[in-house]
Design an enzyme around this catalytic site. Structure first.
Site, PDB file in Angstrom:
ATOM      1  N   PRO A 225       0.833  -1.217   0.000  1.00  0.00           N
ATOM      2  CA  PRO A 225       0.000   0.000   0.000  1.00  0.00           C
ATOM      3  C   PRO A 225       0.868   1.267   0.000  1.00  0.00           C
ATOM      4  CG  PRO A 225      -0.685  -1.527   1.721  1.00  0.00           C
ATOM      5  CD  PRO A 225       0.619  -2.028   1.189  1.00  0.00           C
TER       6      PRO A 225
ATOM      7  N   LYS B  98       2.135   7.739   3.195  1.00  0.00           N
ATOM      8  CA  LYS B  98       1.372   6.520   3.454  1.00  0.00           C
ATOM      9  C   LYS B  98       1.139   6.286   4.940  1.00  0.00           C
ATOM     10  CE  LYS B  98       5.394   3.654   2.404  1.00  0.00           C
ATOM     11  NZ  LYS B  98       5.825   2.480   1.640  1.00  0.00           N
TER      12      LYS B  98
ATOM     13  N   ARG C 127       0.555 -10.638   5.730  1.00  0.00           N
ATOM     14  CA  ARG C 127       1.981 -10.868   5.978  1.00  0.00           C
ATOM     15  C   ARG C 127       2.479 -10.272   7.297  1.00  0.00           C
ATOM     16  NH1 ARG C 127       5.682 -10.290   0.892  1.00  0.00           N
ATOM     17  NH2 ARG C 127       7.092 -11.222   2.420  1.00  0.00           N
TER      18      ARG C 127
END
Ligand SMILES: [Zn+2]
Length: 269
Positions: free
Chosen positions: A2, A58, A111
């Site tokens: 992302p 982010k 993950r």
């Protein structure tokens, strides 16, 4: 992974779902995903309302009615889901926030590289992480002022989160391709026109990616990303890839240690 466009998509989703909700409880599968100890986090969150959500690059920042900020890092595979019934709990829901209205918000992360924890405030967090202006907010004059005296390759500087937050590797390649700038060019050598093209390309690439909700297959055909591949694991050998403008083969180089695709015709040295 992302990046800014995905995280902006999550922010908009959060705004339409969990924003304004009051937390009733919290469930954490793996304590290693917390950057604040569980007891402190539970104390701070229980009865607190999610009053505001912001994104810097982010970094995903939720302001609480207690005055503190909850920070979400999506790592490699992080995502959010808002739902009500236990049977709708998504696979890989690692952290679940329970709200007083009966709904839940899952922090999904197959993950488990994602992290969740508290910060004193957005301002303190921004300072601690030395985050520059968000790449969507930076103005042309801010961008030019922070770059034009730097001798480093322009691509390496675009990736520096202290200069501007939210430009990852594919975004930097796409931006330089659209601005027709050679990636290893020292920033000191950029002309005013190139700075203008660079700023326009940053806006265009990010806004296009957000409009398409970061679904790369839907990006315009003129984007380099279709030839390049959209993450490090999807990178394609350069000699088999061609520039979308005139069908010349792309070149591949390391710039500042990062794999870099560019078109030697569109982006001459
Ligand atoms: Zn080209």
């Amino acid at each position: 992974m992302p990046e800014l466009p995905e995280v902006e998509t999550y922010r908009r989703y959060f705004e339409e779902t969990a924003l304004g909700q009051t937390v009733a409880g919290l469930e954490v599968e793996d304590l290693r995903q917390l950057t604040t100890d569980l007891e402190t986090l539970q104390q701070e969150l229980k009865g607190a309302q999610f009053t505001d959500v912001q994104r810097i690059g982010k970094h995903f920042l939720i302001n609480l009615s207690t005055g503190k900020t909850l920070v979400l890092h999506f790592g490699m595979t992080g995502d959010l889901a808002y739902y009500r019934d236990a049977e709708d709990t998504p696979r890989f829901a690692r952290i679940v926030f329970y709200f007083q209205n009966g709904f839940r918000l899952a922090f999904i992360d197959s993950r488990k590289f994602g992290r969740v924890g508290l910060a004193d405030s957005v301002a303190v967090y921004r300072q601690e992480k030395s985050l520059g202006p968000d790449a969507l907010d930076i103005t042309l004059s801010q961008l030019q002022a922070s770059l034009q005296k730097r001798k480093a390759p322009i691509k390496s500087l675009l990736l520096d989160q202290k200069i501007l937050a939210g430009v990852g590797n594919w975004i930097a390649d796409e931006v330089l391709f659209q601005a027709r700038i050679f990636p290893a060019k020292p920033a000191t050598q950029l002309t005013n026109t190139e700075f203008e093209r660079l700023h326009t390309a940053i806006q265009n690439v990010l806004n296009t990616a957000i409009e398409q909700e970061a679904i790369y297959q839907n990006f315009p055909k003129s984007f380099l990303i279709h030839a390049r591949g959209w993450d490090e694991s999807a990178l394609k050998p350069a000699e088999r890839q061609i520039c979308p403008h005139h069908l010349e083969p792309l070149q591949i180089n390391k710039v500042g240690g990062r794999t870099t695709y560019f078109c030697p015709v569109c982006q001459p040295e």
